[in-house]
Design an enzyme around this catalytic site. Structure first.
Site, PDB file in Angstrom:
ATOM      1  N   HIS A  17     -13.857  59.386   6.066  1.00 15.00           N
ATOM      2  CA  HIS A  17     -14.499  60.704   5.951  1.00 15.00           C
ATOM      3  C   HIS A  17     -13.470  61.826   6.080  1.00 15.00           C
ATOM      4  O   HIS A  17     -13.492  62.803   5.322  1.00 15.00           O
ATOM      5  CB  HIS A  17     -15.544  60.902   7.056  1.00 15.00           C
ATOM      6  CG  HIS A  17     -16.723  60.013   6.968  1.00 15.00           C
ATOM      7  ND1 HIS A  17     -17.249  59.388   8.083  1.00 15.00           N
ATOM      8  CD2 HIS A  17     -17.520  59.640   5.926  1.00 15.00           C
ATOM      9  CE1 HIS A  17     -18.300  58.683   7.733  1.00 15.00           C
ATOM     10  NE2 HIS A  17     -18.481  58.800   6.430  1.00 15.00           N
ATOM     11  N   LYS A  43     -34.380  58.912   9.198  1.00 21.88           N
ATOM     12  CA  LYS A  43     -33.242  58.040   9.509  1.00 21.88           C
ATOM     13  C   LYS A  43     -32.855  58.162  10.979  1.00 21.88           C
ATOM     14  O   LYS A  43     -32.754  59.239  11.517  1.00 21.88           O
ATOM     15  CB  LYS A  43     -32.059  58.435   8.632  1.00 21.88           C
ATOM     16  CG  LYS A  43     -30.871  57.508   8.762  1.00 21.88           C
ATOM     17  CD  LYS A  43     -29.779  57.893   7.772  1.00 21.88           C
ATOM     18  CE  LYS A  43     -28.585  56.986   7.923  1.00 21.88           C
ATOM     19  NZ  LYS A  43     -27.524  57.349   6.991  1.00 21.88           N
ATOM     20  N   ARG A  92     -16.118  54.586  -2.452  1.00 22.12           N
ATOM     21  CA  ARG A  92     -15.315  53.467  -1.965  1.00 22.12           C
ATOM     22  C   ARG A  92     -15.340  52.314  -2.949  1.00 22.12           C
ATOM     23  O   ARG A  92     -14.315  51.770  -3.314  1.00 22.12           O
ATOM     24  CB  ARG A  92     -15.850  52.971  -0.615  1.00 22.12           C
ATOM     25  CG  ARG A  92     -15.729  53.948   0.511  1.00 22.12           C
ATOM     26  CD  ARG A  92     -16.486  53.455   1.703  1.00 22.12           C
ATOM     27  NE  ARG A  92     -17.896  53.341   1.342  1.00 22.12           N
ATOM     28  CZ  ARG A  92     -18.905  53.340   2.192  1.00 22.12           C
ATOM     29  NH1 ARG A  92     -18.671  53.386   3.479  1.00 22.12           N
ATOM     30  NH2 ARG A  92     -20.142  53.267   1.788  1.00 22.12           N
ATOM     31  N   SER A 130     -19.595  53.862   8.192  1.00 17.25           N
ATOM     32  CA  SER A 130     -20.070  54.073   9.563  1.00 17.25           C
ATOM     33  C   SER A 130     -20.855  52.867  10.052  1.00 17.25           C
ATOM     34  O   SER A 130     -20.786  52.508  11.227  1.00 17.25           O
ATOM     35  CB  SER A 130     -20.913  55.345   9.652  1.00 17.25           C
ATOM     36  OG  SER A 130     -20.097  56.477   9.411  1.00 17.25           O
TER      37      SER A 130
END
Length: 177
Positions: A17, A43, A92, A130
């Site tokens: 990040h 979430k 990614r 994460s």
């Protein structure tokens, strides 16, 4: 002057990040690194909005054109409220492209005046998420190569605070970014 936003959960931040934020800050006059306030969403997160913002501010302290702030609601509405015309996203792997492509098209339908720019992650951080980070930490694995020391301390402390409630820990570490 071009203002861009880099929105996300950032629960917690990691070097991937930080890499994207700092590289984006070189491309735009102002980068708003924005953490979504999940207190108003479905979430579940491990760290509060305030904690995530503190992590981000510490990581960005040496980059003067990065402003860190929380937000809630539609990301495109937040971008407009800040005068941003660009949304930054990190990629990614191939799966990220599919998700980000769909999100970019949705955001474009909601706000034609805001473009999405995707930055490829640095190869060193291509595996970092994460979710993976939390799982490694939960299993007491090494995380010092993927998070700043202040995040490692906070994450390990949070896992201790969760105590022996393994079901809750597994629920938290199994979330996707």
């Amino acid at each position: 002057m071009t203002i861009a936003i880099y929105p996300g959960s950032f629960d917690p931040i990691h070097y991937g990040h930080i890499d994207i934020a700092k590289r984006a800050a070189r491309l735009f006059d102002t980068l708003i690194w924005a953490a979504y306030d999940h207190q108003r969403a479905l979430k579940t997160v491990m760290f509060t909005t305030r904690e995530r913002i503190e992590f981000m501010r510490e990581a960005a302290q040496d980059t003067p054109n990065i402003r860190v702030m929380p937000y809630h609601g539609l990301t495109v509405e937040f971008a407009r409220s800040q005068g941003a015309t660009v949304m930054v996203r990190g990629l990614r792997v191939t799966y990220d492209f599919e998700v980000e492509y769909q999100t970019a098209l949705t955001n474009r339908a909601l706000a034609e005046d805001i473009d999405t720019v995707c930055l490829m992650t640095t190869l060193k951080f291509a595996f970092v998420s994460s979710s993976n980070l939390k799982e490694i930490a939960f299993l007491k694995g090494p995380i010092s190569e993927i998070v700043p020391p202040f995040v490692e301390v906070a994450l390990r402390k949070r896992l201790v605070q969760l105590g022996e409630d393994h079901d809750e820990k597994i629920k938290l570490v199994s979330l996707r970014d």
